[in-house]
Design a protein around this motif. Structure first.
Motif, PDB file in Angstrom:
ATOM      1  N   PHE A  39     -41.181  20.819  46.704  1.00  0.00           N
ATOM      2  CA  PHE A  39     -41.746  22.170  46.741  1.00  0.00           C
ATOM      3  C   PHE A  39     -40.712  23.218  46.331  1.00  0.00           C
ATOM      4  O   PHE A  39     -40.959  24.038  45.441  1.00  0.00           O
ATOM      5  N   VAL A  40     -39.545  23.177  46.964  1.00  0.00           N
ATOM      6  CA  VAL A  40     -38.495  24.148  46.649  1.00  0.00           C
ATOM      7  C   VAL A  40     -38.016  23.952  45.211  1.00  0.00           C
ATOM      8  O   VAL A  40     -37.790  24.925  44.480  1.00  0.00           O
ATOM      9  N   GLY A  41     -37.874  22.704  44.787  1.00  0.00           N
ATOM     10  CA  GLY A  41     -37.478  22.425  43.409  1.00  0.00           C
ATOM     11  C   GLY A  41     -38.470  23.002  42.412  1.00  0.00           C
ATOM     12  O   GLY A  41     -38.082  23.609  41.416  1.00  0.00           O
ATOM     13  N   GLY A  42     -39.757  22.829  42.700  1.00  0.00           N
ATOM     14  CA  GLY A  42     -40.794  23.390  41.833  1.00  0.00           C
ATOM     15  C   GLY A  42     -40.740  24.907  41.784  1.00  0.00           C
ATOM     16  O   GLY A  42     -40.902  25.509  40.716  1.00  0.00           O
ATOM     17  N   LEU A  43     -40.508  25.533  42.942  1.00  0.00           N
ATOM     18  CA  LEU A  43     -40.377  26.991  42.983  1.00  0.00           C
ATOM     19  C   LEU A  43     -39.190  27.465  42.153  1.00  0.00           C
ATOM     20  O   LEU A  43     -39.289  28.453  41.421  1.00  0.00           O
ATOM     21  N   GLY A  47     -39.769  29.590  38.955  1.00  0.00           N
ATOM     22  CA  GLY A  47     -39.181  30.928  39.000  1.00  0.00           C
ATOM     23  C   GLY A  47     -38.173  31.137  37.883  1.00  0.00           C
ATOM     24  O   GLY A  47     -38.126  32.212  37.271  1.00  0.00           O
ATOM     25  N   GLY A  48     -37.385  30.129  37.605  1.00  0.00           N
ATOM     26  CA  GLY A  48     -36.409  30.219  36.516  1.00  0.00           C
ATOM     27  C   GLY A  48     -37.077  30.416  35.168  1.00  0.00           C
ATOM     28  O   GLY A  48     -36.648  31.249  34.363  1.00  0.00           O
ATOM     29  N   LEU A  90     -28.813  33.152  35.573  1.00  0.00           N
ATOM     30  CA  LEU A  90     -29.311  32.909  36.926  1.00  0.00           C
ATOM     31  C   LEU A  90     -30.497  31.945  36.872  1.00  0.00           C
ATOM     32  O   LEU A  90     -30.567  30.988  37.648  1.00  0.00           O
ATOM     33  N   ALA A  91     -31.413  32.187  35.937  1.00  0.00           N
ATOM     34  CA  ALA A  91     -32.576  31.314  35.775  1.00  0.00           C
ATOM     35  C   ALA A  91     -32.151  29.897  35.398  1.00  0.00           C
ATOM     36  O   ALA A  91     -32.720  28.919  35.904  1.00  0.00           O
ATOM     37  N   ASP A  92     -31.153  29.774  34.528  1.00  0.00           N
ATOM     38  CA  ASP A  92     -30.649  28.447  34.156  1.00  0.00           C
ATOM     39  C   ASP A  92     -30.144  27.694  35.383  1.00  0.00           C
ATOM     40  O   ASP A  92     -30.430  26.508  35.565  1.00  0.00           O
ATOM     41  N   ALA A  93     -29.385  28.387  36.233  1.00  0.00           N
ATOM     42  CA  ALA A  93     -28.871  27.759  37.450  1.00  0.00           C
ATOM     43  C   ALA A  93     -30.015  27.378  38.387  1.00  0.00           C
ATOM     44  O   ALA A  93     -29.975  26.328  39.032  1.00  0.00           O
ATOM     45  N   MET A  94     -31.034  28.226  38.456  1.00  0.00           N
ATOM     46  CA  MET A  94     -32.204  27.914  39.284  1.00  0.00           C
ATOM     47  C   MET A  94     -32.922  26.671  38.762  1.00  0.00           C
ATOM     48  O   MET A  94     -33.326  25.804  39.547  1.00  0.00           O
ATOM     49  N   ILE A  95     -33.091  26.594  37.462  1.00  0.00           N
ATOM     50  CA  ILE A  95     -33.765  25.436  36.862  1.00  0.00           C
ATOM     51  C   ILE A  95     -32.973  24.160  37.132  1.00  0.00           C
ATOM     52  O   ILE A  95     -33.540  23.131  37.520  1.00  0.00           O
ATOM     53  N   LEU A  96     -31.668  24.205  36.952  1.00  0.00           N
ATOM     54  CA  LEU A  96     -30.827  23.041  37.225  1.00  0.00           C
ATOM     55  C   LEU A  96     -30.942  22.622  38.686  1.00  0.00           C
ATOM     56  O   LEU A  96     -31.172  21.443  38.989  1.00  0.00           O
ATOM     57  N   ALA A  97     -30.815  23.572  39.598  1.00  0.00           N
ATOM     58  CA  ALA A  97     -30.924  23.260  41.034  1.00  0.00           C
ATOM     59  C   ALA A  97     -32.307  22.705  41.361  1.00  0.00           C
ATOM     60  O   ALA A  97     -32.438  21.746  42.137  1.00  0.00           O
ATOM     61  N   GLY A  98     -33.337  23.304  40.772  1.00  0.00           N
ATOM     62  CA  GLY A  98     -34.697  22.835  41.032  1.00  0.00           C
ATOM     63  C   GLY A  98     -34.926  21.411  40.562  1.00  0.00           C
ATOM     64  O   GLY A  98     -35.543  20.604  41.267  1.00  0.00           O
ATOM     65  N   LEU A  99     -34.422  21.080  39.388  1.00  0.00           N
ATOM     66  CA  LEU A  99     -34.578  19.713  38.884  1.00  0.00           C
ATOM     67  C   LEU A  99     -33.786  18.722  39.733  1.00  0.00           C
ATOM     68  O   LEU A  99     -34.251  17.609  39.992  1.00  0.00           O
ATOM     69  N   ALA A 105     -31.589  14.040  43.182  1.00  0.00           N
ATOM     70  CA  ALA A 105     -30.263  13.777  42.630  1.00  0.00           C
ATOM     71  C   ALA A 105     -29.199  14.381  43.557  1.00  0.00           C
ATOM     72  O   ALA A 105     -28.472  15.300  43.185  1.00  0.00           O
ATOM     73  N   VAL A 106     -29.112  13.844  44.742  1.00  0.00           N
ATOM     74  CA  VAL A 106     -28.239  14.384  45.788  1.00  0.00           C
ATOM     75  C   VAL A 106     -26.796  14.533  45.305  1.00  0.00           C
ATOM     76  O   VAL A 106     -26.159  15.569  45.532  1.00  0.00           O
TER      77      VAL A 106
END
Length: 150
Positions: A39-43, A47-48, A90-99, A105-106
Motif C-alpha cells: 500500500f505505502v509502496g503504491g502510494l 505520488g512520485g 524528490l519524485a524519483d526518490a519516492m518512486i525508488l522507495a515505493g518500488l 527488497a529489504v
C-alpha cells in the motif's frame, strides 16, 4: 552517447534495476511484512509519478528546459515548486522507495539515501549554482522560502 547516460532518469533506472535484482535473486527470506508495504509502496510510486507530471507541466508552461545541465530560461516557483526546489528528484526518490517496498527488497533500502546523495552531488549543486548566477536575488529569495527537498 554518454551524455544521455548522465541524466537523472538513467541513474534512477540503474538504482531500480539494482533493487529489482536484489529482490529477485538475493531476498534472503527478508520481508517488510504484510500488505502495508504494498500500500505505502503504491502510494509512493503513484505520488512520485503525479509529481513528475505536475513538474513537467510547469516546465512546459514556463517554456524552459527540463534538462538538468542546460541553462534555464525562467525560474519556476509555482505548483509543486512551491513545496520543493527539486520536485522531480524528490519524485524519483519516492518512486525508488515505493518500488523497494512493493518488491520486498529489504536489503535495497540503503539505495534510497545513496540515490539522494548522488543526485544532489551530480546534479542539484550545479543546478543551484547556475540558478544563483542567472536569477540572483530572485533565486536567493526562492531558496530562503522553499527547501531543497521538502
Amino acid at each position: 552517447m554518454t551524455k544521455w547516460l548522465d541524466m537523472p532518469p538513467a541513474w534512477l533506472a540503474l538504482f531500480i534495476a539494482l533493487a529489482w535484482v536484489q529482490s529477485s535473486y538475493f531476498g534472503l527470506g527478508l520481508h517488510f511484512g504484510g500488505g502495508w508495504a504494498d500500500f505505502v509502496g503504491g502510494l509512493l510510486v503513484g505520488g512520485g509519478i503525479i509529481i513528475v507530471i505536475l513538474a513537467a507541466i510547469e516546465f512546459r508552461r514556463y517554456r524552459t528546459t527540463i534538462v538538468p545541465k542546460e541553462t534555464p530560461a525562467r525560474l519556476i516557483q509555482s505548483s509543486v515548486f512551491k513545496r520543493s526546489r527539486n520536485p522531480i528528484y524528490l519524485a524519483d526518490a519516492m518512486i525508488l522507495a515505493g518500488l523497494i517496498l512493493r518488491w520486498d527488497a529489504v536489503l535495497s533500502l540503503p539505495l534510497v539515501p545513496v540515490f539522494v546523495w548522488l543526485i544532489e552531488k551530480r546534479f542539484i549543486l550545479g543546478e543551484e549554482a547556475r540558478m544563483r548566477q542567472i536569477f540572483r536575488m530572485e533565486y536567493a529569495k526562492y531558496e530562503r522560502k522553499v527547501r531543497r527537498w521538502l
